[in-house]
Design a protein around this motif. Structure first.
Motif, mmCIF file in Angstrom:
data_model
loop_
_atom_site.group_PDB
_atom_site.id
_atom_site.type_symbol
_atom_site.label_atom_id
_atom_site.label_comp_id
_atom_site.label_asym_id
_atom_site.label_seq_id
_atom_site.Cartn_x
_atom_site.Cartn_y
_atom_site.Cartn_z
ATOM 1 N N SER A 1 -53.145 -11.872 -54.564
ATOM 2 C CA SER A 1 -52.584 -11.525 -53.254
ATOM 3 C C SER A 1 -52.212 -10.056 -53.152
ATOM 4 O O SER A 1 -51.699 -9.628 -52.117
ATOM 5 C CB SER A 1 -51.349 -12.387 -52.978
ATOM 6 O OG SER A 1 -50.375 -12.201 -53.992
ATOM 7 N N SER A 2 -52.472 -9.281 -54.202
ATOM 8 C CA SER A 2 -52.190 -7.846 -54.172
ATOM 9 C C SER A 2 -53.254 -7.132 -55.002
ATOM 10 O O SER A 2 -54.195 -7.758 -55.502
ATOM 11 C CB SER A 2 -50.787 -7.556 -54.715
ATOM 12 O OG SER A 2 -50.474 -6.183 -54.558
ATOM 13 N N GLY A 3 -53.126 -5.820 -55.133
ATOM 14 C CA GLY A 3 -54.140 -5.029 -55.798
ATOM 15 C C GLY A 3 -54.323 -5.400 -57.264
ATOM 16 O O GLY A 3 -53.366 -5.670 -57.989
ATOM 17 N N ASP B 1 -58.116 -2.475 -55.078
ATOM 18 C CA ASP B 1 -56.843 -2.541 -54.374
ATOM 19 C C ASP B 1 -56.828 -3.625 -53.306
ATOM 20 O O ASP B 1 -55.767 -3.950 -52.767
ATOM 21 C CB ASP B 1 -56.538 -1.188 -53.726
ATOM 22 C CG ASP B 1 -56.107 -0.146 -54.746
ATOM 23 O OD1 ASP B 1 -55.647 -0.552 -55.829
ATOM 24 O OD2 ASP B 1 -56.237 1.065 -54.469
ATOM 25 N N ASP B 2 -57.995 -4.169 -52.961
ATOM 26 C CA ASP B 2 -58.049 -5.238 -51.975
ATOM 27 C C ASP B 2 -57.744 -6.607 -52.567
ATOM 28 O O ASP B 2 -57.808 -7.612 -51.857
ATOM 29 C CB ASP B 2 -59.424 -5.270 -51.300
ATOM 30 C CG ASP B 2 -60.565 -5.367 -52.305
ATOM 31 O OD1 ASP B 2 -60.268 -5.421 -53.518
ATOM 32 O OD2 ASP B 2 -61.734 -5.371 -51.892
ATOM 33 N N GLY B 3 -57.445 -6.658 -53.882
ATOM 34 C CA GLY B 3 -57.092 -7.922 -54.532
ATOM 35 C C GLY B 3 -58.276 -8.763 -54.945
ATOM 36 O O GLY B 3 -58.101 -9.906 -55.363
ATOM 37 N N LYS B 4 -59.494 -8.225 -54.866
ATOM 38 C CA LYS B 4 -60.687 -8.985 -55.210
ATOM 39 C C LYS B 4 -61.161 -8.641 -56.620
ATOM 40 O O LYS B 4 -61.010 -7.506 -57.074
ATOM 41 C CB LYS B 4 -61.816 -8.710 -54.210
ATOM 42 C CG LYS B 4 -61.539 -9.239 -52.810
ATOM 43 C CD LYS B 4 -62.728 -9.007 -51.911
ATOM 44 C CE LYS B 4 -62.483 -9.579 -50.516
ATOM 45 N NZ LYS B 4 -63.636 -9.359 -49.615
ATOM 46 N N THR C 1 -66.692 -14.115 -75.562
ATOM 47 C CA THR C 1 -67.890 -14.902 -75.275
ATOM 48 C C THR C 1 -68.620 -14.423 -74.028
ATOM 49 O O THR C 1 -69.814 -14.689 -73.864
ATOM 50 C CB THR C 1 -67.523 -16.375 -75.088
ATOM 51 O OG1 THR C 1 -66.648 -16.511 -73.960
ATOM 52 C CG2 THR C 1 -66.821 -16.914 -76.330
ATOM 53 N N GLY C 2 -67.926 -13.727 -73.129
ATOM 54 C CA GLY C 2 -68.544 -13.261 -71.902
ATOM 55 C C GLY C 2 -68.529 -14.258 -70.771
ATOM 56 O O GLY C 2 -69.098 -13.996 -69.712
ATOM 57 N N TYR C 3 -67.894 -15.422 -70.958
ATOM 58 C CA TYR C 3 -67.856 -16.455 -69.925
ATOM 59 C C TYR C 3 -66.489 -16.567 -69.263
ATOM 60 O O TYR C 3 -66.284 -17.440 -68.427
ATOM 61 C CB TYR C 3 -68.260 -17.809 -70.504
ATOM 62 C CG TYR C 3 -69.669 -17.839 -71.012
ATOM 63 C CD1 TYR C 3 -70.742 -17.626 -70.161
ATOM 64 C CD2 TYR C 3 -69.935 -18.061 -72.362
ATOM 65 C CE1 TYR C 3 -72.048 -17.635 -70.622
ATOM 66 C CE2 TYR C 3 -71.234 -18.072 -72.847
ATOM 67 C CZ TYR C 3 -72.291 -17.862 -71.972
ATOM 68 O OH TYR C 3 -73.583 -17.864 -72.433
ATOM 69 N N VAL C 4 -65.551 -15.719 -69.627
ATOM 70 C CA VAL C 4 -64.208 -15.735 -69.042
ATOM 71 C C VAL C 4 -63.842 -14.310 -68.639
ATOM 72 O O VAL C 4 -64.035 -13.368 -69.412
ATOM 73 C CB VAL C 4 -63.161 -16.294 -70.024
ATOM 74 C CG1 VAL C 4 -61.758 -16.187 -69.432
ATOM 75 C CG2 VAL C 4 -63.471 -17.746 -70.376
ATOM 76 N N VAL C 5 -63.326 -14.156 -67.422
ATOM 77 C CA VAL C 5 -62.849 -12.880 -66.908
ATOM 78 C C VAL C 5 -61.345 -12.999 -66.708
ATOM 79 O O VAL C 5 -60.868 -13.967 -66.101
ATOM 80 C CB VAL C 5 -63.538 -12.509 -65.582
ATOM 81 C CG1 VAL C 5 -62.875 -11.301 -64.950
ATOM 82 C CG2 VAL C 5 -65.012 -12.235 -65.804
ATOM 83 N N VAL C 6 -60.606 -12.028 -67.214
ATOM 84 C CA VAL C 6 -59.147 -12.010 -67.079
ATOM 85 C C VAL C 6 -58.770 -10.771 -66.270
ATOM 86 O O VAL C 6 -59.303 -9.681 -66.506
ATOM 87 C CB VAL C 6 -58.454 -11.988 -68.445
ATOM 88 C CG1 VAL C 6 -56.946 -12.071 -68.276
ATOM 89 C CG2 VAL C 6 -58.949 -13.138 -69.312
ATOM 90 N N SER C 7 -57.860 -10.933 -65.310
ATOM 91 C CA SER C 7 -57.461 -9.828 -64.440
ATOM 92 C C SER C 7 -55.950 -9.807 -64.295
ATOM 93 O O SER C 7 -55.288 -10.854 -64.275
ATOM 94 C CB SER C 7 -58.109 -9.973 -63.054
ATOM 95 O OG SER C 7 -57.694 -11.175 -62.435
ATOM 96 N N ALA C 8 -55.395 -8.596 -64.204
ATOM 97 C CA ALA C 8 -53.967 -8.393 -63.977
ATOM 98 C C ALA C 8 -53.776 -7.760 -62.608
ATOM 99 O O ALA C 8 -54.616 -6.972 -62.152
ATOM 100 C CB ALA C 8 -53.366 -7.497 -65.058
ATOM 101 N N SER C 9 -52.666 -8.081 -61.956
ATOM 102 C CA SER C 9 -52.466 -7.641 -60.586
ATOM 103 C C SER C 9 -51.015 -7.245 -60.357
ATOM 104 O O SER C 9 -50.116 -7.588 -61.139
ATOM 105 C CB SER C 9 -52.871 -8.754 -59.604
ATOM 106 O OG SER C 9 -52.532 -8.419 -58.290
ATOM 107 N N LEU C 10 -50.825 -6.525 -59.238
ATOM 108 C CA LEU C 10 -49.473 -6.149 -58.842
ATOM 109 C C LEU C 10 -48.711 -7.301 -58.205
ATOM 110 O O LEU C 10 -47.529 -7.145 -57.889
ATOM 111 C CB LEU C 10 -49.531 -4.977 -57.849
ATOM 112 C CG LEU C 10 -50.111 -3.666 -58.379
ATOM 113 C CD1 LEU C 10 -50.165 -2.628 -57.270
ATOM 114 C CD2 LEU C 10 -49.282 -3.134 -59.540
ATOM 115 N N ASP C 11 -49.363 -8.438 -57.996
ATOM 116 C CA ASP C 11 -48.664 -9.591 -57.429
ATOM 117 C C ASP C 11 -47.876 -10.365 -58.470
ATOM 118 O O ASP C 11 -47.300 -11.417 -58.159
ATOM 119 C CB ASP C 11 -49.638 -10.526 -56.718
ATOM 120 C CG ASP C 11 -50.698 -11.103 -57.652
ATOM 121 O OD1 ASP C 11 -50.662 -10.786 -58.859
ATOM 122 O OD2 ASP C 11 -51.589 -11.843 -57.174
#
Length: 790
Positions: free
Chosen positions: A295-297, A273-276, A306-316
């Protein structure tokens, strides 16, 4: 004060010895002398009390004043009763005692001996009961202060202020190392000071952050100092002599809500939730990289294939892709209108990124290569709560609060292929690793299993009774009835697809057998009563004639009970204090099948099968014993010895047998192994390679097994996938380690050869110059030397 348990076994080892009374407010710190004869207690009432562990005739208790604020730390000097006290207003007082520890006197023991606690009390039937613990009341009486003949006396010999003129800084933590006479103090603005005692000479003053330092600890040698900052979730180990960092770690300072394993199970990525977004090493438990672009959670994270890319979704309103080679955000996916993304999924190839929206009820589809928005999937009438791609087909499943699961054909027309009707709101969805089955968690506490090819429900698991335990402090119903309103909010399949792991609004994580649809085991993730929804029953000690103390509003001050606003789950931040509710936000099984991880209110928890040795024999009979296994090994019957060792299922014995096989006979032994034991040996190799030093030896085993039996193992690729991935992880880890070592050795050898060549050329040039005499014109050897230098 309690008697701590010793080495022996006793019926009641942890027994109360004495109870001490003295301070009028909460105690904040305790410190013992070296010989454990006395201890000091600091309090919020700005007083420090020195008590005797025994009833010394010249010291029972002593009260020290001199401060104007709460005591933060009190420390004894080595080998003496001298005390240092520090208060919150950054004031240090030095107290000198006129008596050494050897000068403390015990009272005269009366004839007949025994403890000084008084005679034993006769119990029922003439049995002797244990005497009641002593009570030492530290009440300062004026007449005793004037008659202290022979008593211990303290004198304040110094008073020091750490705050500069006009700069008030609150002292929050302190630690003292007696051997090095090192005093470490931490402040609310993130600064810390190191002083040499007893002269109070400042060694150095530094700042580690802008947050308050909550705790300080010094190692036994006094070289390393550990600082903890609760505001940032930061841990720092500092070597003060060289003024350098030994370790610097920072966790999520807010709730973790999402996690994902890398394909080789060496790393875990978490979002909070700290956006990290943080990447953790599963072997060391340390964070390797942190991304702070959101900038948001963060609501969902995942690795690509491949394990070399991280994808993240956020409330921003963004979905971001991070490169683990260069540690940067190289793609940012956005929607035409601002949307809060609540879930995320990548297709098996990693080319298509899908995210579900909480407010627009849509699923957005992007291209990883170009970053373009490819399509927007409409059809849900409620927030999209879960997304999952089929591992084998171009099929996307989306669960929603509108009581449906929609299957989207991502290969043909990106249209709805099927709609599955649920009994309640869908909260989570997951495909089996082979893509043949679909599991959905709903709001009524059920887990439904679907055959998506026929759009038919194949089973249902009722999990409400398994979410037992945990009434909240303000609940007026029992824990049994409050469980009826709970549900699973996250689930995942095991690596082989035979088990389902589920968690939600409870302190329990449940694992179910898919075939039998029964509960196999429930894991309790915490027993911390400082979290809400932990206690089973109403505490009668908190009951009054007006009802529970928790339901009585005693005012708006700090002593009042915080009543949360309706619908608040994580705590009302406008209140002065609140208790976070225990919950499991995300569960993921390791691709190797050896461990699983959970993000909870307590943090990131990892459960592993490799933590303990379990005796689990397989197909055992009377002839299979460790003696017979070793006899077969000595006779050279290696295949028989390996089979018998696997039937005993003792790792040490199996390792002994494998290491006893000559290197030249590995291929022959592998070719004669039965297919069942080929699979067992492959899994054993994957685990053994993690820790073994015989790298080439076990790599030869793995190469022979895969080359000789690869065509047979293809038929059972789904069942063997965890073992293959575990083997790949072990080999990759060794490759990373050995490649760094080889590169360093190659660099050293090239440097040594270049240096030797340069020195040879220089020596040759000096020889030729000496034979020709002094000359101003450069010779051929000089040119060679210049070329060698270049």
């Amino acid at each position: 004060m309690y008697h701590a348990p010793g080495q022996g076994r006793h019926f009641n080892p942890f027994s109360l010895d004495k109870t001490y009374y003295g301070p009028y407010d909460e105690t904040t710190c305790i410190a013992w002398t070296d010989d454990s004869k006395c201890f000091a207690v600091g309090s919020k009432d700005s007083s420090t009390w020195v008590f005797g562990a025994e009833r010394w005739t010249n010291l029972i208790y002593y009260s020290l004043g001199g401060h104007k604020d709460a005591i933060v730390g009190c420390f004894f000097e080595a080998g003496s009763l001298d005390v240092y006290t520090l208060s919150r207003d950054a004031t240090l007082c030095v107290w000198e005692c006129d008596t050494d520890p050897e000068g403390l006197l015990l009272p005269a023991v009366p004839v007949g001996g025994g403890r000084r606690q008084g005679p034993a009390v006769a119990g029922v039937g003439g049995a002797e009961l244990q005497p009641k613990p002593d009570v030492v009341r530290g009440k300062v009486e004026p007449q005793n202060q004037n008659q202290r003949g022979g008593k211990v006396k303290y004198t304040r010999t110094g008073r020091h202020f750490f705050n500069k003129e006009g700069d008030f800084n609150e002292l929050t933590a302190a630690a003292y190392h007696r051997g090095n006479h090192l005093l470490v103090t931490g402040f609310a603005n993130g600064n810390f000071h190191l002083h040499d005692m007893p002269d109070v000479n400042l060694i150095h003053s530094l700042s580690i952050s802008d947050q308050s330092i909550e705790s300080i600890s010094i190692n036994s040698s006094g070289d390393w100092i550990a600082f903890g900052c609760a505001g940032l979730g930061q841990l720092l180990v500092w070597e003060w002599q060289s003024e350098s960092y030994v370790m610097k770690q920072q966790g999520h300072f807010d709730n973790m809500v999402a996690l994902s394993y890398s394909p080789d199970a060496q790393y875990i990525v978490t979002g909070g939730d700290d956006g990290k977004v943080k990447v953790w090493n599963t072997r060391s438990g340390l964070c390797t990289v942190t991304f702070t672009d959101h900038s948001s959670g963060v609501t969902a994270v995942t690795f690509n294939a491949t394990g070399y890319v991280v994808v993240s979704a956020s409330l921003d309103g963004t979905v971001r892709a991070f490169d683990l080679h260069r540690y940067r955000n190289f793609r940012t996916f956005t929607s035409p209108r601002l949307a809060q993304f609540s879930c995320l999924a990548l297709d098996p190839s990693g080319e298509i990124v899908c995210a579900g929206s909480r407010d627009s009820f849509q699923v957005f589809v992007w291209s990883m290569q170009s970053g373009r928005l490819l399509d927007v999937l409409d059809g849900h009438e409620g927030p999209v709560s879960g997304l999952s791609f089929s591992p084998t087909q171009g099929l996307l499943a989306s669960a929603s609060w509108d009581k449906t699961v929609k299957l989207w054909d991502m290969q043909d027309s990106w249209k709805t292929k099927e709609t599955l009707r649920l009994s309640a709101d869908g909260l989570a969805v997951s495909f089996r690793p082979d893509g043949g089955e679909l599991a959905v968690a709903t709001l009524d506490g059920h887990i439904t299993l679907w055959d998506h090819a026929r759009a038919a429900q194949t089973g249902s698991i009722e999990g409400q009774h398994d979410l037992h335990g945990g009434r909240r402090e303000l609940d007026k119903v029992t824990a049994r009835h409050s469980a009826k309103s709970r549900a699973y909010s996250t689930l995942c399949y095991s690596a082989d697809g035979g088990w389902v792991l589920a968690g939600g609004q409870s302190r329990y994580v449940c694992i179910y057998n898919v075939k039998e649809q029964i509960l196999v085991k429930s894991f309790e993730i915490s027993c911390n009563l400082s979290l809400d929804a932990m206690e089973e029953f109403l505490d009668r000690r908190k009951m009054t004639e007006f009802g529970s103390v928790a339901l009585i509003d005693e005012g708006a001050g700090e002593e009042g009970v915080a009543l949360p606003l309706p619908g608040v789950k994580k705590g009302d931040m406008s209140l002065r204090h609140f208790k976070p509710e225990i919950r499991v936000t995300c569960l993921r099984f390791s691709p190797t099948g050896r461990s699983w991880a959970a993000t909870t209110t307590e943090g990131l928890l990892v459960f592993s099968l490799d933590g303990a040795v379990v005796f689990d024999p397989y197909d055992l009979d009377e002839e299979v014993t460790p003696v017979s296994v070793r006899q077969a090994l000595r006779r050279g019957e290696f295949t028989v010895a390996i089979v018998m060792a696997f039937r005993l299922n003792e790792d040490k014995l199996t390792l002994e047998v494998l290491e006893g096989v000559p290197h030249t006979d590995i291929g022959v032994v592998c070719s004669t192994l039965p297919p069942l034991y080929v699979e067992k040996l492959l899994g054993f190799m994957a685990v053994t390679l993690e820790t073994s030093r015989h790298l080439e030896f076990f790599l030869s085993w793995a190469e022979q097994l895969l080359s000789l039996h690869g065509h047979k193992l293809k038929a059972r690729s789904v069942e063997l996938l965890p073992a293959i991935q575990s083997l790949q992880r072990s080999i990759q880890r060794h490759y990373d380690t050995v490649s760094k070592l080889c590169e360093w050795n190659r660099y050293n050898m090239r440097y040594t050869l270049a240096l030797a060549q340069q020195r040879g050329l220089k020596r040759q040039a000096e020889t030729e110059t000496g034979s020709d005499g002094d000359s101003d014109t450069p010779s051929a050897s000089d040119d060679q030397l210049m070329e060698g230098s270049d």
